[in-house]
Each structure stands twice: as C-alpha cells, then as structure tokens.
Enzyme design. Structure first.
Site, short mmCIF file in Angstrom:
data_model
loop_
_atom_site.label_atom_id
_atom_site.label_comp_id
_atom_site.label_asym_id
_atom_site.label_seq_id
_atom_site.Cartn_x
_atom_site.Cartn_y
_atom_site.Cartn_z
N GLU A 131 -19.83 -29.67 16.22
CA GLU A 131 -19.52 -30.95 16.89
C GLU A 131 -18.35 -30.81 17.86
O GLU A 131 -17.52 -31.72 17.98
CB GLU A 131 -19.19 -32.06 15.87
CG GLU A 131 -20.33 -32.58 15.08
CD GLU A 131 -21.55 -32.96 15.90
OE1 GLU A 131 -21.40 -33.25 17.10
OE2 GLU A 131 -22.64 -32.95 15.34
C1 LIG Z 1 -23.60 -23.76 10.40
C2 LIG Z 1 -23.74 -24.29 11.78
C3 LIG Z 1 -24.39 -25.50 12.00
C4 LIG Z 1 -24.56 -25.99 13.29
N1 LIG Z 1 -25.30 -27.14 13.50
C5 LIG Z 1 -25.65 -27.47 14.78
C6 LIG Z 1 -26.60 -28.51 15.03
O1 LIG Z 1 -27.08 -29.18 14.11
N2 LIG Z 1 -26.95 -28.76 16.32
C7 LIG Z 1 -26.45 -28.05 17.36
O2 LIG Z 1 -26.83 -28.31 18.50
N3 LIG Z 1 -25.53 -27.06 17.16
C8 LIG Z 1 -25.13 -26.76 15.90
N4 LIG Z 1 -24.23 -25.75 15.68
C9 LIG Z 1 -23.64 -25.07 16.83
C10 LIG Z 1 -22.18 -25.44 17.05
O3 LIG Z 1 -22.07 -26.76 17.47
C11 LIG Z 1 -21.59 -24.40 18.04
O4 LIG Z 1 -21.48 -23.18 17.34
C12 LIG Z 1 -20.26 -24.86 18.60
O5 LIG Z 1 -20.47 -25.90 19.51
C13 LIG Z 1 -19.49 -23.74 19.31
O6 LIG Z 1 -20.30 -23.05 20.22
P1 LIG Z 1 -20.33 -21.45 20.18
O7 LIG Z 1 -20.61 -21.05 18.77
O8 LIG Z 1 -21.29 -20.98 21.19
O9 LIG Z 1 -18.86 -21.01 20.52
P2 LIG Z 1 -18.24 -20.83 22.00
O10 LIG Z 1 -18.57 -22.02 22.81
O11 LIG Z 1 -18.63 -19.49 22.51
O12 LIG Z 1 -16.68 -20.84 21.69
C14 LIG Z 1 -15.96 -19.68 21.28
C15 LIG Z 1 -14.45 -19.99 21.33
O13 LIG Z 1 -14.07 -20.31 22.68
C16 LIG Z 1 -13.44 -21.58 22.73
N5 LIG Z 1 -13.83 -22.29 23.96
C17 LIG Z 1 -15.05 -22.33 24.55
N6 LIG Z 1 -15.01 -23.09 25.64
C18 LIG Z 1 -13.76 -23.58 25.76
C19 LIG Z 1 -13.09 -24.47 26.66
N7 LIG Z 1 -13.74 -25.02 27.67
N8 LIG Z 1 -11.77 -24.74 26.44
C20 LIG Z 1 -11.11 -24.20 25.42
N9 LIG Z 1 -11.69 -23.37 24.52
C21 LIG Z 1 -13.00 -23.06 24.67
C22 LIG Z 1 -13.94 -22.32 21.48
O14 LIG Z 1 -13.02 -23.34 21.07
C23 LIG Z 1 -14.05 -21.18 20.48
O15 LIG Z 1 -12.79 -20.94 19.90
C24 LIG Z 1 -24.01 -25.27 14.39
C25 LIG Z 1 -23.32 -24.09 14.17
C26 LIG Z 1 -23.21 -23.57 12.90
C27 LIG Z 1 -22.51 -22.25 12.71
#
Ligand SMILES: Cc1cc2nc3c(=O)[nH]c(=O)nc-3n(C[C@H](O)[C@H](O)[C@H](O)COP(=O)(O)OP(=O)(O)OC[C@H]3O[C@@H](n4cnc5c(N)ncnc54)[C@H](O)[C@@H]3O)c2cc1C
Length: 581
Positions: A433
């Site tokens: 989220e």
């Molecule tokens: C168990 C689980 C359940 C989930 N359930 C759902 C679901 O139901 N539906 C769904 O759609 N998704 C779901 N997700 C996905 C989840 O919402 C994403 O993993 C999350 O939004 C982060 O994206 P990412 O993993 O690609 O990390 P990234 O976006 O690659 O982020 C990596 C790091 O970079 C930082 N970062 C990235 N961009 C910025 C920025 N602009 N400014 C500052 N810092 C930044 C982040 O804070 C983080 O520390 C789920 C994930 C998991 C693991």
C-alpha cells in the site's frame, strides 16, 4: 503460541472517554449508532475473533497456502472461519445499507479490523481486500457495475483484490503495462501479468472480483494513461448467477517471510473479460480513493500487531523468573531494562490506538456530516493522518515485534512461543500500500503543502489549545508544547527547502513522519491522562498516568533529535557518486 484477548477496556476507554465516539450518533445517518450499540457490537465481534480466528494464527503460519492445478488451498480452518465471519456481518459492518452492508460507522469497522488483525493478520487480509475492492467500485463504478458486484462484495460473500503491481511497476505505477482492448460490446479484453496479488486465487468464496489497473491501446504514457477495470474470476450472468470461468489464472504463489496464511499470487490475464470502472485514464484517481482507505486499514494491521506483541510480552514478563531484581522482585518484569521495553510497547500501542481511531472518526465525519465546512475540515485531518497512521503504526509493529522477542529472550526466537511470527508478519505492512518511504514523501511533499499549508497548522493549533493553560498535567503538557514548537519550526523549514532543494525533504521525510507521529502521540497521552485522572478504577488510573509520564520523559524528547536531524541539508550526501557507496 501467542495468545490474544481483545483489549476491550482500552478500546472502550479510547472511544468513549477520550474521543467521544457518541458524537457520531448526532449525525442523522448514524442516529442508531449510540455508544451502547457500538459497545455491544464490539464485545460481540471480540468473542468470534478470540474464539474462531485467533486459534488459526499459529497453525495457519505453519501450514501456509498451496497451489495445485491452478487452485490455491488456504490453511485448514480459514474457509470455515471466513464463512462465519462474513455471515455474522463483520465484513459488511461499515458498508452502506444500499448494497447490503450494515451501514454503521467506519470507525466501528476499524475497531473490528484491529481485533481481527491482532488475532490473525494473514486471515484479516481476505476481508480487508474485499472491503477495499468494494470501496473502489463504489466510488467510481456505473450503476450497472455497482448492481452486479457490490451486493456480494458488501457482505463478503464474494472476495475482492487490488491488482496494481507488475514486475517493473511497484512504487511507480506509471510503468504498468497490462493492456485492456475494447471488445466492441462495452467490455474489454485484458492481457498481461500482475504479481504479488493478495487473495488473488482461492476457493473460500464463490467468486473473486479483481479491481485491475491497466491501459487502453490509445492511452497516454505514464500514470495519466491508466484506467481501472473490474474483472471477475467467474463471469456474472444477467440474473446474477455465475457463468463461465474468466481468462484470469494464478500461475504461482509467493513463499514469503510472513503472513503465510495469506495467498500472494501471480495472476495472468489472457483475454480476460473486464469492464471499465470510471472514466478512461482516471485509473490512478480511482485507485487512490481505495488506496487511501486501504492505507488506514494497513495502519490498523500494524496497530493489531502492536497490541498482540505488547500483551504477550507483558504476560510473559510477569511469569518468567530470572535473577533477582534490585527491588527484590523475582520475575523479569522487575528488571528496569525489561520494564523499559514493556512501557515503550504499552505507550506506543495505546497512543497509536487513539490516532488510528480518531482518523476513523474523521473519515465518518468527512463523508456524512451535514455541514460542508465540517466535512472539509475532517477531510483535511484524513489527508494529514493517513500517512501517519500507515507509516507509524506499521513501523511500530516491526519495532514492537522485535521488542517482544527481546523480552522473551532466547525463547522468543523459538517458534513455539509465537512472538517471532509477529516480527515476520509485521514487515510486509511497511512495504505494501505504498512503502513507508512513500508514505513519508506523501506527508512531506503533498500533505504539508496542500491548501496553503493549512493541514499541519490545524494540528499545531489543536495541540497548543489542549496543552496550554493551567493544568495539573504539566509533566506532559510542557514537553508537548516544546515538541510542537520544534515540529512547527521543522515544518516551515521543509516547506521552504522543498522549493529550492527537494532532496532535503526526501532525506528527512521518514524522520519527520516519526517526529510528527510522536508529537501526535504526546497529544493523545495528554488527552488520555486527562480522561483517566478521575477514573473510578485506581489501578487503571495509575497505569495510565504512569505510562503518560513514561511517554513524556522517555519518548516525546525524541522529537527534538529527529527534528534536528531533518533540518540537516542533504546536498553533500546526494552529490556522492553511487559507485562509491
Ligand atoms: C506479501 C505482499 C502482498 C502484496 N499485495 C499486493 C496486492 O494485493 N496488490 C498489489 O497491487 N500489490 C501488492 N503487493 C505489492 C506491493 O504493493 C509492492 O511491493 C510495493 O508497492 C513496493 O513496490 P516494489 O516491491 O516494486 O518496490 P520498489 O518500488 O522497487 O521500491 C524499492 C525501494 O525504493 C523506494 N522507492 C521507490 N520509489 C521511490 C520514490 N519515488 N521515492 C522514495 N523512495 C522510493 C521504496 O520506498 C523502497 O524502499 C504486495 C507485495 C507483497 C510482498
């Protein structure tokens, strides 16, 4: 195994004595939601949650979910408990009556969420995402779409998902590639792959409704070209019966650090039939209606785990005999360092509960108050509080899960006691989220700037009004005034520095969110101390006033250090080349 007893006295104290939840029943829509009615319902929910859901927590974690032949099996007991839960009305408790919900306050829904999340946070995701999907369709769907999907989502008979994430599109949703091509009959064919979709596939309910972010062929690049679609697992016939299986399937499930009982699915859309929700290219706005409420829900998940960690650590520390303390006591609760950890846990959990429930009340007021000016002010509070509730409650869940393991000593590291599960389950709350880094940026970049910067000013004025004047609670009122002065100074610095050097704001955002939240908790502890000062139960009164004292002297001063940290320019650190790190 961790045990759970709903903290009913605390919940009632916060709702009735601190926040005056009875004021909600003065709004015509909630005329029947008197404090007595709410109290009875909370007690009833607690019985089901303690009796039927909490016992699933440890076994569900050990068993996890399994995928075979495209079908996901959830842990033993989940399907039965989910049926009892929705049939008893707890999924739909705050959904509007128009679609078959009970129409009670959102605040009540959040109290039930807290208890369910304490009992078993993995289980709580099935109803949680269902309500999220309901809210998304309710906000933007056409009448036909609402009539088709909402009645069974409102009650929880069908479950829902939120399908945003793709391998290349996490925090940056502008990178979403899933395509939605018009079929020519009003429907669309969806093609693409989503990952990490909570509750994406299972057989706990007859149908699963996916709320999907995708782009139409001629849409602009980035977030401005996204639209939202409803895609059912089984197509729904005109008479409401279920038709053919749609072209969406689960290709794998994730094996993860925690929340094992929640299935996290990769979903493949192969020409799946979907219908657009809202106008073309407004997907990101539609998703945000749902995401903002979902962020508050994730905050409740954090609060639930804070409570679980705290009550188990206190119970263990009262029982565990080890060494002789300076005060002669024989159990570890008499060791000052253990006492420090327990008070940190108690002060955090109880203070955060006030912030979370108050945010729930602001949601109710912002939606239903008859006076537009009151609704507008409440909406300001919702905007400001959402990143605080999401970020602080979930970071605290990780911290308190870790403290619980520390209080248990080596026994905490062993599975049988269940507190290591809290630590594992908590971490995801800081990631989904919108990561907590994104929450902090939302606070600093958007919420401090909105409407000419009036949101934080409302907060400072309110805290000063509460903490100024003649009062016997100077032990907390004075450090609270000092904290709010420092926070205001730092807010002004951020508002200014953001114009010339946005990296400063980015560097300080997470510390600022914590400083803001701790000040909010100081405000809450002052209000709790006032409410408890004349409480008839002497032990309760003593515990509240002592915990307020602890918060004022040991936790509130952290605001000064955090604010000083935030105001340190980041330029030299950002100039460092990535290669040398
Ligand atoms: C168990 C689980 C359940 C989930 N359930 C759902 C679901 O139901 N539906 C769904 O759609 N998704 C779901 N997700 C996905 C989840 O919402 C994403 O993993 C999350 O939004 C982060 O994206 P990412 O993993 O690609 O990390 P990234 O976006 O690659 O982020 C990596 C790091 O970079 C930082 N970062 C990235 N961009 C910025 C920025 N602009 N400014 C500052 N810092 C930044 C982040 O804070 C983080 O520390 C789920 C994930 C998991 C693991």
């Amino acid at each position: 195994m961790a045990s759970y007893k709903a903290p009913l006295r605390e919940i009632h104290f916060v709702l009735d004595d601190v926040l005056n939840v009875g004021s909600l029943s003065q709004m015509p829509v909630f005329a029947e939601a008197t404090p007595d009615v709410l109290s009875g319902l909370i007690d009833e929910a607690a019985k089901l949650i303690e009796g039927q859901i909490a016992p699933l927590n440890a076994p569900g974690d050990a068993e996890g979910c399994k995928l075979a032949n495209g079908e996901v099996t959830v842990p033993n007991g989940f399907t039965d408990a989910y049926r009892q839960y929705w049939q008893a009305g707890w999924v739909g408790i705050a959904n509007p009556t128009e679609y078959g919900g009970t129409g009670l306050p959102y605040t009540l829904g959040k109290v039930v969420d807290e208890m369910t999340c304490s009992a078993d946070v993995a289980f709580a995701l099935y109803p949680g995402l269902t309500v999220g999907c309901f809210e998304g369709i309710l906000a933007s769907g056409s009448d036909e779409i609402k009539q088709t999907y909402l009645p069974k989502l409102a009650t929880g008979e069908w479950t829902g998902t939120m399908c945003l994430t793709e391998p290349q599109a996490g925090s940056d949703l502008g990178a979403v590639k899933t395509k939605a091509t018009p079929n020519g009959d009003g429907s669309f064919a969806l093609e693409g792959g989503k990952i990490f979709i909570t509750s994406g596939e299972h057989t706990m309910a007859d149908n699963i409704i996916h709320f999907v972010l995708a782009r139409t062929p001629d849409s602009p690049a980035g977030v401005k070209g996204l639209s939202t679609f409803v895609v059912p697992k089984f197509l729904v016939n005109a008479d409401g019966s279920l038709g053919a299986r749609n072209g969406v399937r689960c290709t794998s499930i994730e094996h993860k650090m925690g929340i094992h009982g929640s299935c996290t699915c990769a979903l493949q859309f192969d020409g799946a039939k979907g219908w657009m929700v809202g106008a073309p290219n407004t997907g990101i706005q539609n998703m945000f209606v749902m995401m903002n409420l979902a962020r508050i829900l994730v905050g409740m998940q954090g609060l639930g785990l804070c409570e679980l960690a705290t009550q188990n650590a206190i119970a263990y520390a009262k029982d565990r005999k080890q060494g002789k303390a300076f005060n002669g006591g024989a159990t570890i609760i008499d060791h000052p360092d253990v006492r420090r950890m327990l008070l940190t846990m108690k002060a955090t959990t109880e203070g955060a509960r006030v912030m979370a429930y108050e945010t729930g009340m602001y949601v109710d007021i912002s939606h239903h108050h008859p006076d537009a000016a009151v609704r507008e002010e409440a909406q300001d509070w919702v905007e400001l509080n959402t990143p605080l509730v999401k970020g602080f409650c979930t970071d605290s869940a990780v911290d308190l899960g870790s403290l619980a393991v520390q209080v248990y000593g080596g026994h905490g590291f062993i599975r049988e006691h269940g507190v290591e599960q809290i630590m594992r389950d908590a971490k995801i709350l800081c990631l989904y989220e919108g990561t907590n880094g994104i929450q902090a940026m939302d606070l600093v970049r958007r919420k401090l700037m909105l409407n000419g910067g009036r949101l934080p000013q409302r907060f400072f004025a309110k805290v000063r009004a509460e903490s100024t004047g003649d009062m016997p609670l100077g032990f907390i009122a004075k450090p609270l005034r000092e904290a709010v002065d420092e926070l205001e100074k730092t807010t002004l610095w951020l508002q200014e520095s953001y114009k010339t050097n946005p990296d400063d704001a980015g560097f300080g955002a997470v510390d600022f969110l914590r400083a803001f939240s701790l000040t909010y908790l100081g405000f809450n502890w002052l209000r709790m101390a006032k409410a408890a000062a004349n409480h008839s139960d002497a032990a309760f009164r003593e515990a509240k006033l002592n915990t307020a004292q602890f918060f004022a002297s040991r936790m509130l001063p952290q605001v000064q250090l955090l604010c000083a940290t935030v105001r340190t320019p980041a330029a030299s650190l950002m100039q460092l080349s990535a290669e040398v790190l």
